[in-house]
Design a protein around this motif. Structure first.
Motif, PDB file in Angstrom:
ATOM      1  N   ASN A  43       0.813  -1.212   0.000  1.00 40.51           N
ATOM      2  CA  ASN A  43       0.000   0.000   0.000  1.00 40.51           C
ATOM      3  C   ASN A  43       0.852   1.271   0.000  1.00 40.51           C
ATOM      4  OD1 ASN A  43      -2.483   1.304  -0.046  1.00 40.51           O
ATOM      5  ND2 ASN A  43      -2.612   1.439   2.186  1.00 40.51           N
ATOM      6  N   PRO A  44       1.712   1.452  -1.010  1.00 45.96           N
ATOM      7  CA  PRO A  44       2.574   2.639  -1.031  1.00 45.96           C
ATOM      8  C   PRO A  44       1.783   3.903  -1.330  1.00 45.96           C
ATOM      9  CG  PRO A  44       2.730   1.488  -3.112  1.00 45.96           C
ATOM     10  CD  PRO A  44       1.865   0.632  -2.228  1.00 45.96           C
ATOM     11  N   ALA A  45       2.398   5.041  -1.058  1.00 41.25           N
ATOM     12  CA  ALA A  45       1.873   6.303  -1.575  1.00 41.25           C
ATOM     13  C   ALA A  45       2.244   6.394  -3.054  1.00 41.25           C
ATOM     14  CB  ALA A  45       2.462   7.484  -0.812  1.00 41.25           C
ATOM     15  N   THR A  46       1.338   6.949  -3.840  1.00 35.59           N
ATOM     16  CA  THR A  46       1.593   7.135  -5.269  1.00 35.59           C
ATOM     17  C   THR A  46       1.840   8.618  -5.526  1.00 35.59           C
ATOM     18  OG1 THR A  46       0.177   5.259  -5.847  1.00 35.59           O
ATOM     19  CG2 THR A  46       0.682   6.823  -7.597  1.00 35.59           C
ATOM     20  N   LEU A  47       2.982   8.913  -6.127  1.00 37.79           N
ATOM     21  CA  LEU A  47       3.371  10.292  -6.394  1.00 37.79           C
ATOM     22  C   LEU A  47       3.482  10.502  -7.896  1.00 37.79           C
ATOM     23  CD1 LEU A  47       4.418  13.029  -5.175  1.00 37.79           C
ATOM     24  CD2 LEU A  47       6.724  12.071  -5.416  1.00 37.79           C
ATOM     25  N   PRO A  97      12.846  11.545   1.020  1.00 39.09           N
ATOM     26  CA  PRO A  97      13.744  12.510   0.361  1.00 39.09           C
ATOM     27  C   PRO A  97      13.469  12.527  -1.143  1.00 39.09           C
ATOM     28  CG  PRO A  97      14.974  10.981   1.766  1.00 39.09           C
ATOM     29  CD  PRO A  97      13.590  10.431   1.634  1.00 39.09           C
ATOM     30  N   PHE A  98      13.432  13.702  -1.707  1.00 42.75           N
ATOM     31  CA  PHE A  98      13.148  13.834  -3.143  1.00 42.75           C
ATOM     32  C   PHE A  98      13.966  14.992  -3.681  1.00 42.75           C
ATOM     33  CE2 PHE A  98      10.835  15.233  -6.899  1.00 42.75           C
ATOM     34  CZ  PHE A  98      10.503  14.029  -7.506  1.00 42.75           C
ATOM     35  N   LEU A 118       9.423  14.967   1.339  1.00 44.26           N
ATOM     36  CA  LEU A 118       7.985  14.939   1.110  1.00 44.26           C
ATOM     37  C   LEU A 118       7.292  14.216   2.264  1.00 44.26           C
ATOM     38  CD1 LEU A 118       7.953  14.060  -2.695  1.00 44.26           C
ATOM     39  CD2 LEU A 118       7.497  16.286  -1.650  1.00 44.26           C
ATOM     40  N   ASP A 119       6.338  14.892   2.876  1.00 47.12           N
ATOM     41  CA  ASP A 119       5.571  14.325   3.980  1.00 47.12           C
ATOM     42  C   ASP A 119       4.311  13.686   3.405  1.00 47.12           C
ATOM     43  OD1 ASP A 119       4.661  13.619   6.452  1.00 47.12           O
ATOM     44  OD2 ASP A 119       4.043  15.641   7.048  1.00 47.12           O
ATOM     45  N   THR A 140       4.670  22.568  -5.846  1.00 47.06           N
ATOM     46  CA  THR A 140       3.341  22.560  -5.249  1.00 47.06           C
ATOM     47  C   THR A 140       2.907  21.114  -5.128  1.00 47.06           C
ATOM     48  OG1 THR A 140       2.768  24.713  -6.213  1.00 47.06           O
ATOM     49  CG2 THR A 140       0.935  23.289  -5.518  1.00 47.06           C
ATOM     50  N   LEU A 141       2.600  20.678  -3.916  1.00 47.07           N
ATOM     51  CA  LEU A 141       2.196  19.299  -3.646  1.00 47.07           C
ATOM     52  C   LEU A 141       0.713  19.267  -3.321  1.00 47.07           C
ATOM     53  CD1 LEU A 141       3.075  16.297  -3.150  1.00 47.07           C
ATOM     54  CD2 LEU A 141       3.383  16.952  -0.747  1.00 47.07           C
TER      55      LEU A 141
END
Length: 269
Positions: A43-47, A97-98, A118-119, A140-141
């Motif tokens: 269940n990762p975050a998708t960026l 980190p990004f 990135l939080d 902008t996130l």
């Protein structure tokens, strides 16, 4: 002025030709990228990242937190051109980190164009817009709440992202009142998703982006292949039952890669 940019028939024809040539490639890559999502577990975050930097800067992404960047394995994000295989990241570390490096900066001494943490949250979907220029980049996130297309409801969901430096924009379908889709969208802002009719009573929509104050036409975008009525139809459609962001980039009065134009950012991978 800005109008002359978009009423030059040769330039419009050239741009549309490039879009139509690229369309089969984009579709094949997007379909292929759908298959690879099954490999992401936990269940990762998708960026999703859109590179809207001025001056045609392509970027390499570094998620390791280490320097120097390993260019041979770093994902390449083309300038103002979105491909899921290049622009989608599945995040397992929180915070993440990004950093991004200019494609031309390949030496250990080179500094990143942007270096942030990135939080994000597990299982959520995010859009990250990179804008500004190489020496003054910003981001902008957005935490996305993607609508759920329902089979039988012949619509496409579209939202607008304004990353054209200093521009305030409105949006309408051609032939409809100015601002009928979006009345006022400031620079560095993203609208909500809007359901737009995509049934067999319509073909391809032509979307007009205008200066919010003067009503001057800035850019147009056509939803090629909207449905089976479209002469550009192919399956799967990039629009029917799909979710997309249209990103306005460039600068008022800009030319070349900094001309104000609209680009598609799909939310299906």
């Amino acid at each position: 002025m800005m109008l002359s940019t978009y009423f030059n028939a040769d330039r419009i024809s050239s741009f549309r030709s490039r879009i139509l040539i690229a369309l089969p490639v984009m579709l094949s890559i997007m379909v292929g990228s759908c298959k690879k999502t099954t490999l992401n577990t936990g269940n990762p975050a998708t960026l999703q990242v859109f590179n809207a930097l001025d001056e045609e800067v392509a970027l390499r992404a570094n998620l390791s937190g280490n320097h120097p960047i390993q260019y041979s394995t770093a994902q390449l994000m083309y300038n103002k051109f979105y491909l899921p295989n290049n622009n989608v990241f599945y995040i397992q570390s929180f915070p993440q980190p990004f950093s991004v490096y200019s494609e031309t900066d390949t030496l250990p001494k080179d500094n990143p164009v942007l270096d942030i943490d990135l939080d994000l949250e597990k299982g959520k979907v995010y859009s990250l817009f990179l804008h500004g220029n190489k020496t003054n980049a910003a981001y902008t996130l957005i935490s996305d709440q993607l609508p759920t297309p329902v089979a039988g409801d012949s619509v496409t969901f579209i939202r607008f992202a304004n990353f054209s430096t200093g521009q305030v924009m409105s949006a309408n379908l051609k032939g409809e009142p100015y601002g009928s889709l979006i009345q006022n969208l400031a620079f560095k802002s993203v609208s909500a998703f809007i359901p737009v009719k995509a049934d067999m009573s319509v073909t391809d929509h032509e979307i007009e982006i205008r200066d919010q104050t003067s009503g001057t036409l800035i850019a147009t975008y056509i939803t090629y292949g909207l449905n089976r009525n479209s002469p550009y139809w192919s399956s799967p459609s990039m629009w029917l039952y799909k979710i997309n962001t249209l990103v306005l980039t460039g600068k008022p009065g800009g030319s070349g890669s900094d001309m104000q134009m609209i680009y598609q950012m799909p939310h299906w991978w």
